[in-house]
Write a protein that holds these residues in place. Structure first.
Motif, PDB file in Angstrom:
ATOM      1  N   LEU A 254      -2.457  -5.790  -1.355  1.00  0.00           N
ATOM      2  CA  LEU A 254      -1.757  -6.702  -0.448  1.00  0.00           C
ATOM      3  C   LEU A 254      -0.289  -6.307  -0.287  1.00  0.00           C
ATOM      4  O   LEU A 254       0.267  -6.381   0.813  1.00  0.00           O
ATOM      5  CB  LEU A 254      -1.867  -8.139  -0.970  1.00  0.00           C
ATOM      6  CG  LEU A 254      -3.263  -8.773  -0.902  1.00  0.00           C
ATOM      7  CD1 LEU A 254      -3.273 -10.115  -1.630  1.00  0.00           C
ATOM      8  CD2 LEU A 254      -3.692  -8.958   0.552  1.00  0.00           C
ATOM      9  N   PHE A 255       0.329  -5.884  -1.401  1.00  0.00           N
ATOM     10  CA  PHE A 255       1.744  -5.508  -1.335  1.00  0.00           C
ATOM     11  C   PHE A 255       1.934  -4.282  -0.448  1.00  0.00           C
ATOM     12  O   PHE A 255       2.828  -4.265   0.424  1.00  0.00           O
ATOM     13  CB  PHE A 255       2.273  -5.240  -2.747  1.00  0.00           C
ATOM     14  CG  PHE A 255       3.746  -5.493  -2.911  1.00  0.00           C
ATOM     15  CD1 PHE A 255       4.201  -6.549  -3.667  1.00  0.00           C
ATOM     16  CD2 PHE A 255       4.689  -4.691  -2.269  1.00  0.00           C
ATOM     17  CE1 PHE A 255       5.565  -6.794  -3.805  1.00  0.00           C
ATOM     18  CE2 PHE A 255       6.039  -4.930  -2.398  1.00  0.00           C
ATOM     19  CZ  PHE A 255       6.482  -5.990  -3.181  1.00  0.00           C
ATOM     20  N   ASP A 256       1.116  -3.271  -0.665  1.00  0.00           N
ATOM     21  CA  ASP A 256       1.241  -2.054   0.144  1.00  0.00           C
ATOM     22  C   ASP A 256       0.996  -2.342   1.620  1.00  0.00           C
ATOM     23  O   ASP A 256       1.732  -1.861   2.498  1.00  0.00           O
ATOM     24  CB  ASP A 256       0.239  -1.007  -0.348  1.00  0.00           C
ATOM     25  CG  ASP A 256       0.617  -0.427  -1.702  1.00  0.00           C
ATOM     26  OD1 ASP A 256       1.785  -0.638  -2.112  1.00  0.00           O
ATOM     27  OD2 ASP A 256      -0.233   0.201  -2.350  1.00  0.00           O
ATOM     28  N   GLN A 257      -0.016  -3.145   1.891  1.00  0.00           N
ATOM     29  CA  GLN A 257      -0.352  -3.473   3.283  1.00  0.00           C
ATOM     30  C   GLN A 257       0.803  -4.211   3.961  1.00  0.00           C
ATOM     31  O   GLN A 257       1.212  -3.852   5.084  1.00  0.00           O
ATOM     32  CB  GLN A 257      -1.620  -4.332   3.294  1.00  0.00           C
ATOM     33  CG  GLN A 257      -2.025  -4.822   4.677  1.00  0.00           C
ATOM     34  CD  GLN A 257      -3.214  -5.783   4.597  1.00  0.00           C
ATOM     35  OE1 GLN A 257      -3.980  -5.750   3.635  1.00  0.00           O
ATOM     36  NE2 GLN A 257      -3.351  -6.628   5.594  1.00  0.00           N
ATOM     37  N   ASN A 258       1.364  -5.220   3.311  1.00  0.00           N
ATOM     38  CA  ASN A 258       2.440  -6.018   3.920  1.00  0.00           C
ATOM     39  C   ASN A 258       3.755  -5.251   3.977  1.00  0.00           C
ATOM     40  O   ASN A 258       4.517  -5.407   4.948  1.00  0.00           O
ATOM     41  CB  ASN A 258       2.626  -7.318   3.144  1.00  0.00           C
ATOM     42  CG  ASN A 258       1.555  -8.343   3.455  1.00  0.00           C
ATOM     43  OD1 ASN A 258       1.620  -9.072   4.421  1.00  0.00           O
ATOM     44  ND2 ASN A 258       0.516  -8.374   2.612  1.00  0.00           N
ATOM     45  N   ALA A 259       4.020  -4.401   2.970  1.00  0.00           N
ATOM     46  CA  ALA A 259       5.250  -3.602   3.005  1.00  0.00           C
ATOM     47  C   ALA A 259       5.202  -2.585   4.141  1.00  0.00           C
ATOM     48  O   ALA A 259       6.208  -2.363   4.842  1.00  0.00           O
ATOM     49  CB  ALA A 259       5.449  -2.907   1.659  1.00  0.00           C
ATOM     50  N   GLN A 260       4.031  -1.966   4.348  1.00  0.00           N
ATOM     51  CA  GLN A 260       3.894  -1.011   5.451  1.00  0.00           C
ATOM     52  C   GLN A 260       4.050  -1.702   6.802  1.00  0.00           C
ATOM     53  O   GLN A 260       4.723  -1.181   7.704  1.00  0.00           O
ATOM     54  CB  GLN A 260       2.524  -0.322   5.362  1.00  0.00           C
ATOM     55  CG  GLN A 260       2.409   0.656   4.198  1.00  0.00           C
ATOM     56  CD  GLN A 260       0.981   1.117   3.970  1.00  0.00           C
ATOM     57  OE1 GLN A 260       0.089   0.851   4.780  1.00  0.00           O
ATOM     58  NE2 GLN A 260       0.747   1.813   2.856  1.00  0.00           N
ATOM     59  N   ASN A 261       3.436  -2.858   6.949  1.00  0.00           N
ATOM     60  CA  ASN A 261       3.595  -3.610   8.197  1.00  0.00           C
ATOM     61  C   ASN A 261       5.051  -3.977   8.441  1.00  0.00           C
ATOM     62  O   ASN A 261       5.536  -3.940   9.584  1.00  0.00           O
ATOM     63  CB  ASN A 261       2.745  -4.880   8.154  1.00  0.00           C
ATOM     64  CG  ASN A 261       1.256  -4.586   8.193  1.00  0.00           C
ATOM     65  OD1 ASN A 261       0.850  -3.496   8.596  1.00  0.00           O
ATOM     66  ND2 ASN A 261       0.445  -5.535   7.758  1.00  0.00           N
ATOM     67  N   TYR A 262       5.741  -4.332   7.369  1.00  0.00           N
ATOM     68  CA  TYR A 262       7.156  -4.710   7.488  1.00  0.00           C
ATOM     69  C   TYR A 262       7.995  -3.519   7.949  1.00  0.00           C
ATOM     70  O   TYR A 262       8.854  -3.646   8.839  1.00  0.00           O
ATOM     71  CB  TYR A 262       7.639  -5.236   6.144  1.00  0.00           C
ATOM     72  CG  TYR A 262       9.068  -5.742   6.147  1.00  0.00           C
ATOM     73  CD1 TYR A 262       9.474  -6.751   7.029  1.00  0.00           C
ATOM     74  CD2 TYR A 262      10.010  -5.218   5.271  1.00  0.00           C
ATOM     75  CE1 TYR A 262      10.784  -7.221   7.031  1.00  0.00           C
ATOM     76  CE2 TYR A 262      11.314  -5.684   5.263  1.00  0.00           C
ATOM     77  CZ  TYR A 262      11.698  -6.680   6.149  1.00  0.00           C
ATOM     78  OH  TYR A 262      12.991  -7.150   6.154  1.00  0.00           O
TER      79      TYR A 262
END
Length: 864
Positions: A254-262
């Motif tokens: 979840l962290f990697d997914q949301n950080a990349q989207n950010y």
């Protein structure tokens, strides 16, 4: 009519089950820790399975307003004390409870009512409070029920906006279940390794999914209720440690997914502010989760593999810190910054400072990705983040306050002292550090570098409060290797020296009042932070030599000029109160030094000046009386109390050499006291907690002053003691008892000396003549206080019985006739069957007690 009758019957049952059978005055706020102490003669009713069945049937058949009461009764049934049953009986009773839970969850229609839902959540929490996991897994229906409870919990977490206060009980259940896993000895599967990760996943995903709904619909953000969030996170951290690998895998994904989207949104040509805000909200939640799970290591058995997973999670937060700071000063998100500070604090508690953790696997992954190899490197990262926040987020008060609190926490405690000391062992590092520190201190006064230290009109005076915490932490860092180096201390104080000189010039020239006031408020807060951190005799002496006499006169001038403005007087008075604190014996100056007396003289001047000026304001409205007057008086009383109890001033010297500073400050104390009503003394907590301990000091060591007071002043003081005896605050009531004990003891000793009739005793006892005469003229004063104390001990839940008992013996010996009358009145007021018991208690009270106040006699009385 039938519903009304059913309601009254259910309320009657509930009141019976809620009754405090053993009189332990349980704290009602500790709801989930309650055990119902059912009387033994009710045992047969509880052993009958029909009893529980009745209330479960009532829940299913009655409308919500009544079924809620039935569930409340079941909550108490589930809390029945374990000792009421034998082991087989308890297992059967628990089996019936679990059967009822299964029926409710299989037919959940009634749980749509918020009242029923809340009581059912309480019911589930009570099951684990009163029964061990090993007992629960032995129940026949346990596998089906634990699955139903897990599904119910997951559904509840997903509907985050519905009954948020009830979630606490569900998380309490799972937290205690998981915490009990290491202690389960039975072979039956507990199945928590299956369901606990699902609970953790449901909580995490539901909070991430709520972010866009909150932002787009303008709903109340759960993150704003930090008390509830931290409470739930504390519970979740235990649950998450069950099958920790699954939790970490989910969180990393979840962290990697949301950080990349950010990152994509930041680099997008058409930056959508709402989408960025949503992504930042999700990242804030994820950082809170990482901090929570890392902090959970302290409360759960951990392994090297778990530490390595913490390293994986921590790497992502440290990388996010770099990403967020790279956007400064153009953009910043308060919620993300607060979450990051929460994570840093949890990481500090878990992996920094403990010498056993230098080889922790958490640093292996962080070394590969970030080059952070140990806690020294982490400390450097912490300091970089702190400086960044102070420099770029000066106008965001929550972030600044939390950053400074984090800095303050870093500067406290043995582990961090060792780290700083190791850093400073290298002379080159030490010189560079001190030079770097001094350069920054000089820059700190300029708002362009650290805005929260600015004194311009763009900042409210309340923003200056952060400076005290900042300088406390900064001074602690200086103290790591300061020793007796006066030059280093002078360099540290250089910015404050420059500011004081500027204020002095303003006072002596054009006098730009607003500018001088703001500078002085900042200086007072800075100095208070420095004084608070200097807890050694050597370092405090350096500070005293720096401020006296030149700069302390500037503070005196400020009190004269701005006495009407509490925003100015409060920091200055608090600074003086801090100076008077003899913490760690720091004010025990050398025998050849007059500093103790000089310091008291300055405090006396300030208190007298403030007291005289504040009384000139006349009558104030109810909303103005505390900020404009009573708050300052309470600080003055606190400072005076510290001086009187500090043991660094011989007050007899003042009279011996004709110095009136001590007499003046005592007269100022009386004047300020008489301007305050008795109701205000007790209504305002800070005032009462400074006045009554001060009065205790005066009656203990300065009875000659008390005896010299005019009758109306004595009446005022004794009345305040009488009213304070029944105060809810134990600090106030205990101080009142001690003050009364000193007064009564003084009177008794005076009477004893009077009876000896020797010339020397008559000369010695002349100081007490006035007080004795006053008491003879007003006998009802002490009699009333004796009555209050007796009634408190006999009829009330006395929380400080030892303190209350101390003055009673002296009161009894001074008023034996009234004591006999009071005793007879109290006995006659009791029912016939209790009179003999109370009479025997009074006889036991005075058994073996002699007519004196010697320590041995007092102890016998207290023992009785």
């Amino acid at each position: 009519q039938q519903q009304s009758l059913a309601m009254q019957l259910l309320k009657l049952v509930l009141n019976c089950l809620n009754f405090d059978f053993i009189g332990n005055s349980a704290d009602e706020s500790a709801d989930d820790l309650c055990t119902v102490q059912i009387p033994t003669n009710w045992r047969t009713i509880f052993l009958e399975p029909e009893t529980l069945d009745l209330f479960f049937d009532l829940y299913h058949s009655l409308p919500p307003v009544l079924s809620q009461l039935a569930l409340s009764c079941l909550v108490q049934f589930a809390s029945t004390r374990r000792s009421l049953f034998s082991n087989p009986e308890r297992a059967k009773y628990l089996s019936n409870l679990i059967k009822g839970v299964k029926q409710i969850l299989e037919n959940p229609q009634g749980l749509s009512d918020p009242g029923n839902y809340h009581e059912f959540c309480r019911f589930l929490a009570r099951l684990k409070t009163n029964y061990q996991l090993g007992e629960l897994v032995m129940v026949k229906d346990y596998p089906e029920v634990i699955q139903l409870i897990a599904n119910f919990t997951i559904t509840s977490l997903q509907h985050w906006e519905f009954a948020p206060n009830s979630v606490h009980y569900l998380l309490t259940l799972w937290q205690r279940m998981v915490a009990s896993v290491p202690f389960v000895k039975t072979a039956e599967p507990h199945l928590l390794d299956t369901y606990a990760p699902e609970i953790t996943k449901a909580y995490i995903t539901s909070r991430l999914e709520c972010v866009p709904v909150v932002i787009r619909d303008g709903l109340e953000d759960p993150l704003d209720d930090t008390a509830t969030v931290f409470q739930q996170l504390e519970q979740l951290c235990t649950v998450s440690r069950c099958e920790y690998e699954k939790t970490c895998t989910l969180l990393v994904q979840l962290f990697d997914q949301n950080a990349q989207n950010y990152q994509k949104l930041l680099h997008s040509s058409s930056r959508n502010p709402i989408e960025i805000t949503v992504q930042e909200g999700r990242l804030a939640w994820l950082v809170y989760f990482v901090g929570t799970f890392v902090g959970g290591r302290l409360t759960y058995t951990s392994t090297d593999e778990h530490d390595a997973m913490d390293g994986e999670l921590s790497c992502r937060v440290f990388q996010l810190i770099s990403l967020m700071d790279a956007q400064l000063p153009q953009s910043s998100n308060e919620k993300v910054e607060l979450a990051i500070l929460w994570f840093l604090d949890q990481f500090r508690k878990t992996y920094v400072g403990d010498q056993l953790q230098h080889t922790s696997k958490v640093y292996a992954r962080m070394s590969e990705v970030l080059g952070i190899t140990d806690d020294n490197h982490v400390l450097e990262t912490f300091m970089t983040k702190i400086v960044t926040n102070l420099k770029y987020r000066g106008r965001c008060e929550p972030v600044i306050s939390r950053t400074l609190q984090f800095l303050n926490d870093l500067s406290v405690g043995y582990p961090f002292y060792c780290i700083w000391h190791n850093i400073f062992k290298n002379n080159k590092v030490k010189i560079n550090m001190i030079e770097h520190l001094n350069v920054h201190i000089l820059m700190f006064q300029q708002s362009k570098h650290f805005p929260f230290l600015g004194v311009s009109d763009n900042y409210s005076l309340s923003d200056l409060r952060c400076r005290t915490v900042f300088y406390t932490a900064l001074t602690r860092l200086l103290m790591v290797d300061l020793g007796e180096d006066e030059d280093e201390f002078e360099n540290f104080m250089l910015p404050l020296t420059v500011s004081f000189e500027s204020v002095t010039q303003i006072f002596n020239s054009r006098f730009e009042q607003e500018e001088a006031k703001r500078m002085l408020i900042g200086l007072a807060r800075d100095l208070r932070g420095i004084a608070f951190a200097l807890n050694t005799k050597t370092s405090y002496t350096m500070l005293f030599d720096w401020i006296y006499p030149t700069y302390i006169s500037v503070l005196q001038r400020a009190i004269e000029l701005w006495y009407r403005e509490p925003a100015c007087t409060t920091p200055v008075l608090k600074l003086m109160a801090e100076f008077m604190q003899n913490r760690s014996q720091r004010l025990n100056f050398d025998v050849s030094s007059p500093n103790g007396i000089l310091l008291f003289r300055e405090a006396s001047k300030m208190i007298c000046t403030y007291g005289n000026q504040i009384l000139s304001l006349g009558t104030l409205s109810k909303d103005q009386v505390y900020p404009l007057k009573l708050k300052g008086i309470s600080i003055c009383y606190s400072a005076l109390k510290s001086a009187l109890c500090g043991n660094y001033v011989s007050f007899g010297v003042f009279k011996l050499y004709g110095d009136n500073h001590f007499d003046n400050v005592l007269q100022a104390f009386v004047k300020m006291l008489l301007s305050v009503s008795h109701s205000d003394l007790l209504q305002y907590r800070k005032l009462s907690q400074s006045y009554y301990p001060l009065l205790e000091c005066l009656t203990q060591d300065h009875m000659s002053f008390i005896t010299s007071l005019e009758p109306h002043v004595l009446i005022y003081i004794l009345t305040s003691i009488s009213e304070g005896l029944t105060a809810v605050d134990t600090i106030v009531s205990s101080s009142c008892c001690a003050s009364l004990d000193y007064i009564v003891s003084y009177l008794f000793k005076h009477l004893a000396k009077e009876g000896k009739k020797t010339l020397r005793c008559r000369e010695i006892s002349q100081d007490g003549q006035r007080l004795l005469h006053f008491m003879q003229q007003n006998p009802e004063v002490l009699q009333q206080m004796m009555s209050i104390l007796m009634n408190t001990i006999i009829f009330e839940d006395c929380r400080n019985q030892w303190s209350v008992s101390r003055p009673l013996l002296g009161l009894i010996l001074l008023n034996e006739k009234y004591f006999s009358e009071l005793r007879a009145t109290l006995i006659s007021s009791q029912p016939d069957n209790k009179r003999e018991v109370l009479d025997q208690c009074f006889r036991n009270l005075m058994e073996g007690v002699e007519q004196n106040l010697l320590v041995k006699n007092r102890d016998r009385y207290v023992h009785n």
